[in-house]
Design an enzyme around this catalytic site. Structure first.
Site, PDB file in Angstrom:
ATOM      1  N   HIS A 167       0.777  -1.312   0.185  1.00 10.22           N
ATOM      2  CA  HIS A 167      -0.119   0.156  -0.036  1.00 10.22           C
ATOM      3  C   HIS A 167       0.815   1.389  -0.004  1.00 10.22           C
ATOM      4  O   HIS A 167       0.563   2.169  -0.770  1.00 10.22           O
ATOM      5  CB  HIS A 167      -0.990   0.115   1.288  1.00 10.22           C
ATOM      6  CG  HIS A 167      -1.872  -1.218   1.470  1.00 10.22           C
ATOM      7  ND1 HIS A 167      -2.885  -1.275   0.768  1.00 10.22           N
ATOM      8  CD2 HIS A 167      -1.533  -2.423   2.084  1.00 10.22           C
ATOM      9  CE1 HIS A 167      -3.658  -2.448   1.074  1.00 10.22           C
ATOM     10  NE2 HIS A 167      -2.685  -2.986   1.807  1.00 10.22           N
TER      11      HIS A 167
HETATM   12  C1  BDR Z   1      -2.670   0.477   5.628  1.00  8.58           C
HETATM   13  O1  BDR Z   1      -2.840  -0.098   6.814  1.00  8.58           O
HETATM   14  C2  BDR Z   1      -1.592  -0.672   7.332  1.00  8.58           C
HETATM   15  O2  BDR Z   1      -1.588  -2.062   7.987  1.00  8.58           O
HETATM   16  C3  BDR Z   1      -0.626  -0.660   6.274  1.00  8.58           C
HETATM   17  O3  BDR Z   1       0.865  -0.278   6.812  1.00  8.58           O
HETATM   18  C4  BDR Z   1      -1.308   0.671   5.264  1.00  8.58           C
HETATM   19  O4  BDR Z   1      -0.680   1.613   5.717  1.00  8.58           O
HETATM   20  C5  BDR Z   1      -3.383  -0.550   4.563  1.00  8.58           C
HETATM   21  O5  BDR Z   1      -4.749  -0.648   5.038  1.00  8.58           O
END
Ligand code: BDR
Ligand code: CA
Length: 310
Positions: free
Chosen positions: A242
Protein backbone atom coordinates in the site's frame (compact mmCIF):
# COMPACT_ATOMS: atom_id res chain seq x y z
CA UNK A 1 17.35 19.79 -9.80
CA UNK A 2 14.95 21.53 -7.43
CA UNK A 3 14.17 19.03 -4.72
CA UNK A 4 10.71 18.52 -3.24
CA UNK A 5 10.82 19.00 0.54
CA UNK A 6 8.92 16.16 2.18
CA UNK A 7 7.92 14.90 5.62
CA UNK A 8 6.80 11.27 5.88
CA UNK A 9 4.40 10.27 8.66
CA UNK A 10 4.24 6.50 9.10
CA UNK A 11 3.70 3.43 11.29
CA UNK A 12 6.24 0.88 10.00
CA UNK A 13 4.82 -1.60 9.16
CA UNK A 14 6.19 -3.74 6.33
CA UNK A 15 4.69 -1.65 3.51
CA UNK A 16 5.61 1.63 5.22
CA UNK A 17 9.16 0.24 5.24
CA UNK A 18 9.14 -0.27 1.48
CA UNK A 19 7.79 3.26 1.06
CA UNK A 20 10.54 4.66 3.27
CA UNK A 21 13.22 2.86 1.25
CA UNK A 22 11.73 4.31 -1.93
CA UNK A 23 12.00 7.80 -0.42
CA UNK A 24 15.46 7.31 1.12
CA UNK A 25 16.83 6.37 -2.32
CA UNK A 26 15.21 9.20 -4.28
CA UNK A 27 17.44 12.21 -5.02
CA UNK A 28 14.46 14.36 -6.06
CA UNK A 29 13.32 14.47 -2.43
CA UNK A 30 14.68 16.59 0.41
CA UNK A 31 13.51 14.47 3.34
CA UNK A 32 13.06 16.84 6.25
CA UNK A 33 11.75 14.34 8.79
CA UNK A 34 10.13 10.99 9.34
CA UNK A 35 7.41 11.16 11.99
CA UNK A 36 6.10 8.00 13.63
CA UNK A 37 2.58 7.28 14.82
CA UNK A 38 1.06 4.36 16.70
CA UNK A 39 -0.86 2.20 14.24
CA UNK A 40 0.24 -1.19 13.00
CA UNK A 41 2.20 -1.54 16.26
CA UNK A 42 2.63 0.93 19.15
CA UNK A 43 4.61 4.12 18.51
CA UNK A 44 7.55 2.91 20.64
CA UNK A 45 8.02 0.24 17.95
CA UNK A 46 7.07 2.25 14.84
CA UNK A 47 9.54 4.96 15.94
CA UNK A 48 12.28 2.44 16.58
CA UNK A 49 11.49 0.75 13.26
CA UNK A 50 11.81 4.05 11.40
CA UNK A 51 15.28 4.43 12.98
CA UNK A 52 16.20 0.86 11.99
CA UNK A 53 15.08 1.50 8.41
CA UNK A 54 16.98 4.78 8.04
CA UNK A 55 20.10 3.01 9.35
CA UNK A 56 19.71 0.17 6.84
CA UNK A 57 19.42 2.78 4.08
CA UNK A 58 22.36 4.81 5.43
CA UNK A 59 20.11 7.85 5.96
CA UNK A 60 20.80 8.79 9.57
CA UNK A 61 20.80 12.40 8.34
CA UNK A 62 16.96 12.27 8.34
CA UNK A 63 15.52 13.04 11.81
CA UNK A 64 12.92 10.69 13.26
CA UNK A 65 10.27 12.10 15.65
CA UNK A 66 7.83 10.07 17.73
CA UNK A 67 4.20 11.15 17.83
CA UNK A 68 0.82 9.97 19.04
CA UNK A 69 0.75 6.65 20.83
CA UNK A 70 -3.03 6.40 20.65
CA UNK A 71 -5.93 7.62 18.49
CA UNK A 72 -7.65 10.91 19.38
CA UNK A 73 -10.69 9.23 20.94
CA UNK A 74 -10.75 5.46 20.43
CA UNK A 75 -8.74 2.65 21.94
CA UNK A 76 -5.55 1.72 20.07
CA UNK A 77 -5.88 -1.32 17.80
CA UNK A 78 -2.89 -2.71 15.95
CA UNK A 79 -2.40 -4.79 12.83
CA UNK A 80 0.43 -6.99 14.11
CA UNK A 81 -0.96 -10.02 12.30
CA UNK A 82 -0.10 -8.36 8.95
CA UNK A 83 3.24 -6.88 10.05
CA UNK A 84 4.61 -9.17 12.80
CA UNK A 85 4.56 -8.32 16.50
CA UNK A 86 7.56 -6.01 16.09
CA UNK A 87 6.23 -4.45 12.87
CA UNK A 88 8.93 -5.40 10.38
CA UNK A 89 7.94 -8.95 9.48
CA UNK A 90 10.88 -11.35 9.85
CA UNK A 91 13.49 -8.62 10.14
CA UNK A 92 15.09 -9.02 13.57
CA UNK A 93 14.56 -5.79 15.54
CA UNK A 94 17.48 -4.05 17.23
CA UNK A 95 18.08 -0.78 19.08
CA UNK A 96 19.89 1.55 16.64
CA UNK A 97 22.61 3.80 18.10
CA UNK A 98 21.12 6.99 16.59
CA UNK A 99 18.22 8.11 18.83
CA UNK A 100 14.95 9.76 17.90
CA UNK A 101 14.99 13.57 17.89
CA UNK A 102 13.34 15.05 21.02
CA UNK A 103 9.93 16.68 20.56
CA UNK A 104 6.49 15.45 19.52
CA UNK A 105 5.90 14.61 15.85
CA UNK A 106 2.93 17.01 15.62
CA UNK A 107 5.09 19.84 16.94
CA UNK A 108 7.86 18.93 14.50
CA UNK A 109 5.43 19.02 11.57
CA UNK A 110 4.19 22.47 12.66
CA UNK A 111 7.70 23.87 13.24
CA UNK A 112 9.12 22.58 9.97
CA UNK A 113 6.18 23.66 7.80
CA UNK A 114 5.65 27.07 9.44
CA UNK A 115 9.37 27.82 9.23
CA UNK A 116 9.51 27.34 5.45
CA UNK A 117 7.95 29.11 2.48
CA UNK A 118 4.22 28.62 1.96
CA UNK A 119 3.39 25.55 -0.09
CA UNK A 120 6.97 24.30 -0.17
CA UNK A 121 6.75 21.35 2.24
CA UNK A 122 4.78 18.27 1.20
CA UNK A 123 3.57 15.48 3.43
CA UNK A 124 3.18 11.75 2.78
CA UNK A 125 0.82 10.02 5.23
CA UNK A 126 1.27 6.25 5.55
CA UNK A 127 -0.56 5.52 8.80
CA UNK A 128 -3.52 6.70 10.91
CA UNK A 129 -3.93 10.48 10.60
CA UNK A 130 -3.52 11.25 14.32
CA UNK A 131 -0.27 13.25 14.11
CA UNK A 132 -1.61 15.45 11.31
CA UNK A 133 -4.89 16.09 13.16
CA UNK A 134 -2.92 17.06 16.29
CA UNK A 135 -0.68 19.36 14.22
CA UNK A 136 -3.77 21.09 12.72
CA UNK A 137 -5.21 21.58 16.21
CA UNK A 138 -1.92 23.10 17.40
CA UNK A 139 -1.58 25.42 14.43
CA UNK A 140 -4.73 26.14 12.40
CA UNK A 141 -2.66 28.12 9.84
CA UNK A 142 -0.90 24.87 8.95
CA UNK A 143 -3.53 23.88 6.36
CA UNK A 144 -2.86 27.01 4.30
CA UNK A 145 0.89 26.69 4.69
CA UNK A 146 1.35 23.00 3.77
CA UNK A 147 2.03 21.93 0.19
CA UNK A 148 0.45 18.83 -1.33
CA UNK A 149 -0.44 15.97 1.01
CA UNK A 150 -0.68 12.35 -0.11
CA UNK A 151 -2.61 9.91 2.04
CA UNK A 152 -2.80 6.12 2.00
CA UNK A 153 -6.22 5.39 3.38
CA UNK A 154 -9.85 4.68 2.71
CA UNK A 155 -11.83 2.47 0.40
CA UNK A 156 -14.63 2.99 -2.11
CA UNK A 157 -15.20 0.36 -4.84
CA UNK A 158 -13.00 -2.25 -3.17
CA UNK A 159 -14.73 -2.30 0.21
CA UNK A 160 -12.69 -2.38 3.39
CA UNK A 161 -9.81 -4.50 4.64
CA UNK A 162 -10.59 -4.25 8.36
CA UNK A 163 -14.39 -4.20 8.18
CA UNK A 164 -16.79 -4.46 5.24
CA UNK A 165 -16.58 -0.73 4.62
CA UNK A 166 -13.37 0.58 6.22
CA UNK A 167 -9.67 0.54 5.50
CA UNK A 168 -7.23 0.20 8.45
CA UNK A 169 -5.60 3.68 8.54
CA UNK A 170 -8.93 5.51 8.55
CA UNK A 171 -10.69 2.94 10.77
CA UNK A 172 -7.87 3.06 13.37
CA UNK A 173 -8.42 6.79 14.04
CA UNK A 174 -11.61 7.87 12.24
CA UNK A 175 -11.92 11.03 14.35
CA UNK A 176 -8.48 12.24 13.26
CA UNK A 177 -9.28 11.36 9.64
CA UNK A 178 -12.59 13.27 9.85
CA UNK A 179 -10.75 16.39 11.07
CA UNK A 180 -8.08 16.12 8.40
CA UNK A 181 -10.62 15.63 5.57
CA UNK A 182 -12.74 18.52 6.86
CA UNK A 183 -9.73 20.88 6.97
CA UNK A 184 -8.61 23.13 4.13
CA UNK A 185 -5.77 20.79 3.17
CA UNK A 186 -5.33 19.70 -0.41
CA UNK A 187 -5.31 15.89 -0.23
CA UNK A 188 -4.56 13.21 -2.80
CA UNK A 189 -5.88 9.99 -1.37
CA UNK A 190 -4.80 6.48 -2.31
CA UNK A 191 -7.35 4.05 -0.94
CA UNK A 192 -7.63 0.33 -1.48
CA UNK A 193 -9.17 0.96 -4.93
CA UNK A 194 -5.67 2.02 -6.03
CA UNK A 195 -3.35 0.06 -3.71
CA UNK A 196 -5.04 -3.29 -4.41
CA UNK A 197 -3.69 -2.79 -7.94
CA UNK A 198 -0.11 -2.69 -6.59
CA UNK A 199 0.68 -6.30 -5.72
CA UNK A 200 3.95 -7.96 -4.84
CA UNK A 201 3.88 -10.89 -7.24
CA UNK A 202 6.58 -13.56 -7.03
CA UNK A 203 8.36 -12.09 -10.04
CA UNK A 204 8.32 -8.58 -8.59
CA UNK A 205 9.69 -9.72 -5.23
CA UNK A 206 12.35 -11.86 -6.93
CA UNK A 207 13.50 -8.82 -8.90
CA UNK A 208 14.07 -6.84 -5.68
CA UNK A 209 15.67 -9.89 -4.02
CA UNK A 210 18.25 -10.01 -6.81
CA UNK A 211 19.51 -6.51 -5.93
CA UNK A 212 22.50 -6.70 -3.61
CA UNK A 213 21.95 -3.73 -1.29
CA UNK A 214 20.85 -3.85 2.36
CA UNK A 215 17.68 -1.88 1.62
CA UNK A 216 16.67 -4.12 -1.32
CA UNK A 217 17.25 -7.23 0.79
CA UNK A 218 15.22 -5.79 3.68
CA UNK A 219 12.39 -4.67 1.36
CA UNK A 220 12.26 -8.11 -0.28
CA UNK A 221 12.22 -9.85 3.11
CA UNK A 222 9.23 -7.77 4.16
CA UNK A 223 7.35 -8.46 0.95
CA UNK A 224 8.02 -12.22 1.37
CA UNK A 225 6.61 -11.94 4.91
CA UNK A 226 3.50 -10.17 3.53
CA UNK A 227 3.14 -12.84 0.87
CA UNK A 228 3.11 -15.59 3.50
CA UNK A 229 0.65 -13.75 5.76
CA UNK A 230 -1.60 -12.83 2.85
CA UNK A 231 -1.79 -16.48 1.78
CA UNK A 232 -2.63 -17.57 5.34
CA UNK A 233 -5.13 -14.85 6.32
CA UNK A 234 -6.66 -13.58 3.10
CA UNK A 235 -6.02 -16.46 0.72
CA UNK A 236 -4.51 -14.23 -1.96
CA UNK A 237 -1.18 -15.00 -3.53
CA UNK A 238 0.28 -11.54 -4.11
CA UNK A 239 -0.12 -9.06 -1.23
CA UNK A 240 -0.92 -5.41 -1.88
CA UNK A 241 1.97 -3.05 -1.10
CA UNK A 242 0.00 0.00 0.00
CA UNK A 243 2.16 2.77 1.40
CA UNK A 244 4.87 3.34 -1.28
CA UNK A 245 2.23 4.98 -3.52
CA UNK A 246 2.27 8.04 -1.25
CA UNK A 247 5.94 8.62 -2.15
CA UNK A 248 5.76 7.41 -5.75
CA UNK A 249 3.10 10.04 -6.50
CA UNK A 250 5.62 12.82 -5.76
CA UNK A 251 8.23 11.15 -7.97
CA UNK A 252 6.06 10.06 -10.91
CA UNK A 253 2.48 11.38 -10.73
CA UNK A 254 1.77 9.86 -14.15
CA UNK A 255 1.70 6.41 -12.53
CA UNK A 256 -1.73 7.27 -11.16
CA UNK A 257 -5.09 8.43 -12.43
CA UNK A 258 -6.86 10.61 -9.87
CA UNK A 259 -10.33 12.19 -9.85
CA UNK A 260 -11.50 15.27 -8.03
CA UNK A 261 -14.02 14.51 -5.32
CA UNK A 262 -15.20 15.32 -1.81
CA UNK A 263 -14.38 12.85 0.95
CA UNK A 264 -16.07 12.57 4.34
CA UNK A 265 -15.37 10.04 7.08
CA UNK A 266 -18.00 8.16 9.09
CA UNK A 267 -17.48 8.49 12.84
CA UNK A 268 -20.98 8.04 14.29
CA UNK A 269 -21.77 4.46 13.35
CA UNK A 270 -20.04 1.44 14.87
CA UNK A 271 -21.01 -0.63 11.87
CA UNK A 272 -19.41 1.63 9.27
CA UNK A 273 -16.80 3.35 11.47
CA UNK A 274 -14.05 4.84 9.31
CA UNK A 275 -15.93 4.45 6.02
CA UNK A 276 -14.76 7.02 3.46
CA UNK A 277 -17.69 8.49 1.53
CA UNK A 278 -16.03 9.48 -1.75
CA UNK A 279 -18.42 11.72 -3.68
CA UNK A 280 -17.69 12.59 -7.31
CA UNK A 281 -21.02 14.32 -7.95
CA UNK A 282 -21.45 18.05 -7.61
CA UNK A 283 -17.72 18.68 -7.28
CA UNK A 284 -16.19 21.67 -9.05
CA UNK A 285 -12.76 20.53 -10.32
CA UNK A 286 -11.51 24.12 -10.11
CA UNK A 287 -11.98 24.32 -6.35
CA UNK A 288 -11.96 20.67 -5.24
CA UNK A 289 -9.51 19.96 -2.41
CA UNK A 290 -9.74 16.17 -2.56
CA UNK A 291 -8.45 13.81 -5.21
CA UNK A 292 -9.13 10.07 -5.20
CA UNK A 293 -6.80 7.66 -6.97
CA UNK A 294 -8.65 5.26 -9.26
CA UNK A 295 -5.75 3.53 -10.99
CA UNK A 296 -2.12 2.75 -10.18
CA UNK A 297 0.54 1.50 -12.60
CA UNK A 298 2.06 -1.35 -10.58
CA UNK A 299 4.77 -2.22 -13.13
CA UNK A 300 5.86 1.41 -13.21
CA UNK A 301 5.92 1.58 -9.43
CA UNK A 302 8.03 -1.57 -9.10
CA UNK A 303 10.41 -0.27 -11.81
CA UNK A 304 10.85 2.85 -9.70
CA UNK A 305 11.35 0.84 -6.51
CA UNK A 306 13.94 -1.45 -8.14
CA UNK A 307 15.85 1.61 -9.35
CA UNK A 308 15.79 3.39 -6.00
CA UNK A 309 16.79 0.48 -3.74
CA UNK A 310 19.65 -0.50 -6.07
C1 BDR B 1 -2.67 0.33 5.56
O1 BDR B 1 -2.82 -0.29 6.84
C2 BDR B 1 -1.58 -0.64 7.36
O2 BDR B 1 -1.64 -1.90 7.98
C3 BDR B 1 -0.60 -0.56 6.22
O3 BDR B 1 0.69 -0.21 6.68
C4 BDR B 1 -1.18 0.49 5.32
O4 BDR B 1 -0.75 1.76 5.71
C5 BDR B 1 -3.40 -0.50 4.54
O5 BDR B 1 -4.75 -0.62 4.86
CA1 CA C 1 1.11 2.11 7.20
Amino acid sequence: MKKQSLIIDCDPGVDDAVGLFLAFGSPELDLLAVTAVGGNVPVSRTGRNARILRQIAGREDVPVFLGADRPLVREPAGAGEFHGAEGLGDLPPFEPPFPATPGHAAEAIVDIVMGRPEGSVALAMMGPLTNLALALRREPRLAARLGPVSVMGGARSEGGNITASAEFNIWADPDAAAEVFASDLSLTVFGLDATHQVRATDARIARIEAIDTPQAQAAASMMRFSQRVEREIVGWDAPPVHDPVTVAWFLKPDLFEVRTCRIEVETASDLTRGHTAVEFRGVDPATARHHWAVTADADGLFDLLAERVA
